[in-house]
Design a protein around this motif. Sequence first.
Motif, PDB file in Angstrom:
ATOM      1  N   GLY A   1       0.825  -1.206   0.000  1.00 59.27           N
ATOM      2  CA  GLY A   1       0.000   0.000   0.000  1.00 59.27           C
ATOM      3  C   GLY A   1       0.858   1.253   0.000  1.00 59.27           C
ATOM      4  O   GLY A   1       2.073   1.198   0.225  1.00 59.27           O
ATOM      5  N   PRO A   2       0.231   2.409  -0.225  1.00 56.60           N
ATOM      6  CA  PRO A   2       0.982   3.661  -0.334  1.00 56.60           C
ATOM      7  C   PRO A   2       1.670   4.080   0.967  1.00 56.60           C
ATOM      8  O   PRO A   2       2.630   4.844   0.938  1.00 56.60           O
ATOM      9  CB  PRO A   2      -0.080   4.682  -0.738  1.00 56.60           C
ATOM     10  N   ASP A   3       1.204   3.551   2.099  1.00 60.32           N
ATOM     11  CA  ASP A   3       1.818   3.918   3.375  1.00 60.32           C
ATOM     12  C   ASP A   3       3.062   3.080   3.694  1.00 60.32           C
ATOM     13  O   ASP A   3       3.791   3.365   4.629  1.00 60.32           O
ATOM     14  CB  ASP A   3       0.802   3.792   4.508  1.00 60.32           C
ATOM     15  N   ILE A   4       3.315   2.045   2.903  1.00 61.57           N
ATOM     16  CA  ILE A   4       4.492   1.205   3.102  1.00 61.57           C
ATOM     17  C   ILE A   4       5.538   1.596   2.063  1.00 61.57           C
ATOM     18  O   ILE A   4       5.314   1.469   0.865  1.00 61.57           O
ATOM     19  CB  ILE A   4       4.152  -0.289   2.979  1.00 61.57           C
ATOM     20  N   THR A   5       6.655   2.102   2.546  1.00 57.77           N
ATOM     21  CA  THR A   5       7.724   2.495   1.633  1.00 57.77           C
ATOM     22  C   THR A   5       8.954   1.649   1.900  1.00 57.77           C
ATOM     23  O   THR A   5       9.217   1.243   3.035  1.00 57.77           O
ATOM     24  CB  THR A   5       8.089   3.983   1.795  1.00 57.77           C
ATOM     25  N   SER A   6       9.686   1.388   0.862  1.00 60.17           N
ATOM     26  CA  SER A   6      10.903   0.604   0.961  1.00 60.17           C
ATOM     27  C   SER A   6      11.924   1.191   0.002  1.00 60.17           C
ATOM     28  O   SER A   6      11.577   1.582  -1.112  1.00 60.17           O
ATOM     29  CB  SER A   6      10.617  -0.855   0.582  1.00 60.17           C
ATOM     30  N   GLU A   7      13.144   1.250   0.452  1.00 58.19           N
ATOM     31  CA  GLU A   7      14.205   1.689  -0.434  1.00 58.19           C
ATOM     32  C   GLU A   7      14.596   0.508  -1.310  1.00 58.19           C
ATOM     33  O   GLU A   7      14.891  -0.573  -0.803  1.00 58.19           O
ATOM     34  CB  GLU A   7      15.407   2.179   0.370  1.00 58.19           C
ATOM     35  N   PRO A   8      14.596   0.694  -2.639  1.00 58.07           N
ATOM     36  CA  PRO A   8      14.922  -0.434  -3.518  1.00 58.07           C
ATOM     37  C   PRO A   8      16.376  -0.864  -3.379  1.00 58.07           C
ATOM     38  O   PRO A   8      17.257  -0.043  -3.129  1.00 58.07           O
ATOM     39  CB  PRO A   8      14.644   0.103  -4.919  1.00 58.07           C
ATOM     40  N   LEU A   9      16.598  -2.153  -3.538  1.00 62.01           N
ATOM     41  CA  LEU A   9      17.938  -2.717  -3.549  1.00 62.01           C
ATOM     42  C   LEU A   9      18.466  -2.641  -4.978  1.00 62.01           C
ATOM     43  O   LEU A   9      17.786  -3.034  -5.930  1.00 62.01           O
ATOM     44  CB  LEU A   9      17.909  -4.170  -3.060  1.00 62.01           C
ATOM     45  N   VAL A  10      19.683  -2.121  -5.115  1.00 59.14           N
ATOM     46  CA  VAL A  10      20.292  -1.901  -6.427  1.00 59.14           C
ATOM     47  C   VAL A  10      21.679  -2.523  -6.430  1.00 59.14           C
ATOM     48  O   VAL A  10      22.368  -2.531  -5.403  1.00 59.14           O
ATOM     49  CB  VAL A  10      20.386  -0.380  -6.724  1.00 59.14           C
ATOM     50  N   TYR A  11      22.068  -3.046  -7.583  1.00 56.87           N
ATOM     51  CA  TYR A  11      23.409  -3.600  -7.748  1.00 56.87           C
ATOM     52  C   TYR A  11      24.186  -2.714  -8.711  1.00 56.87           C
ATOM     53  O   TYR A  11      23.713  -2.400  -9.804  1.00 56.87           O
ATOM     54  CB  TYR A  11      23.325  -5.031  -8.290  1.00 56.87           C
ATOM     55  N   HIS A  12      25.363  -2.266  -8.281  1.00 58.28           N
ATOM     56  CA  HIS A  12      26.195  -1.370  -9.093  1.00 58.28           C
ATOM     57  C   HIS A  12      27.657  -1.631  -8.797  1.00 58.28           C
ATOM     58  O   HIS A  12      28.064  -1.637  -7.629  1.00 58.28           O
ATOM     59  CB  HIS A  12      25.831   0.094  -8.782  1.00 58.28           C
ATOM     60  N   ASN A  13      28.434  -1.854  -9.826  1.00 58.45           N
ATOM     61  CA  ASN A  13      29.877  -2.042  -9.719  1.00 58.45           C
ATOM     62  C   ASN A  13      30.241  -3.109  -8.681  1.00 58.45           C
ATOM     63  O   ASN A  13      31.078  -2.894  -7.801  1.00 58.45           O
ATOM     64  CB  ASN A  13      30.579  -0.719  -9.413  1.00 58.45           C
ATOM     65  N   ARG A  14      29.552  -4.264  -8.784  1.00 59.00           N
ATOM     66  CA  ARG A  14      29.793  -5.432  -7.927  1.00 59.00           C
ATOM     67  C   ARG A  14      29.497  -5.184  -6.451  1.00 59.00           C
ATOM     68  O   ARG A  14      30.041  -5.840  -5.570  1.00 59.00           O
ATOM     69  CB  ARG A  14      31.231  -5.930  -8.081  1.00 59.00           C
ATOM     70  N   THR A  15      28.618  -4.212  -6.170  1.00 57.36           N
ATOM     71  CA  THR A  15      28.287  -3.879  -4.793  1.00 57.36           C
ATOM     72  C   THR A  15      26.790  -3.638  -4.667  1.00 57.36           C
ATOM     73  O   THR A  15      26.162  -3.087  -5.563  1.00 57.36           O
ATOM     74  CB  THR A  15      29.054  -2.607  -4.354  1.00 57.36           C
ATOM     75  N   TRP A  16      26.222  -4.018  -3.526  1.00 59.39           N
ATOM     76  CA  TRP A  16      24.817  -3.778  -3.218  1.00 59.39           C
ATOM     77  C   TRP A  16      24.655  -2.341  -2.743  1.00 59.39           C
ATOM     78  O   TRP A  16      25.457  -1.844  -1.969  1.00 59.39           O
ATOM     79  CB  TRP A  16      24.338  -4.725  -2.121  1.00 59.39           C
TER      80      TRP A  16
END
Length: 183
Positions: free
Chosen positions: A158-173
């Motif tokens: 729902g709109p009240d639940i926020t999460s920072e997305p997990l991203v992979y860049h240059n062999r690092t999370w």
Amino acid sequence: MNQAQTQARLVEDAFKDMLSADDFKSAFRNHPAGVSVVTADPGDGPVGLTATSVISVSANPPLLVFSLSAFSSAAPALARAETVVVHLLGVEQLEVAKVFATSGIDRFADRSSWSRLPTGEPILAHTPTWLRGRVVNRMSAGDSTVMAVQVLQAQVPGPDITSEPLVYHNRTWHSLSPQSARN
């Protein structure tokens, strides 16, 4: 020169100026990608892997694609699956991403970390966003298989639940936060 030799020579000539795999990987190393885990059960037990190749393709019909590396132990089983679940991970699921990126382990050993949907696919616990879909196309592409999936069902927070997305860049999370936004 016979026809087979001529064909082999044409293929060889077409790829002689090809970029090396290492240079190609280096180019994409600086291109960040969202992290997902793809799960399925093609009939002989649950399988899954961490993927950074998931992209949306169409909203109508809802389609996504991802690629399976031939070097992944889960690829043969996932390539046989009729349905899959794509879990879009937030930074809270970093450990999940790491488990499904590790070779040579039973990724489903912790029975408390997953269950099954009524349709049979393995679903990861504590993953707020997932999409279940039917594989509608498979395409061989170099040392990978590109899978096209028509999304049939989704769980979206729902709109009240926020999460920072997990991203992979240059062999690092990494995570994306409100502070990383640029206007």
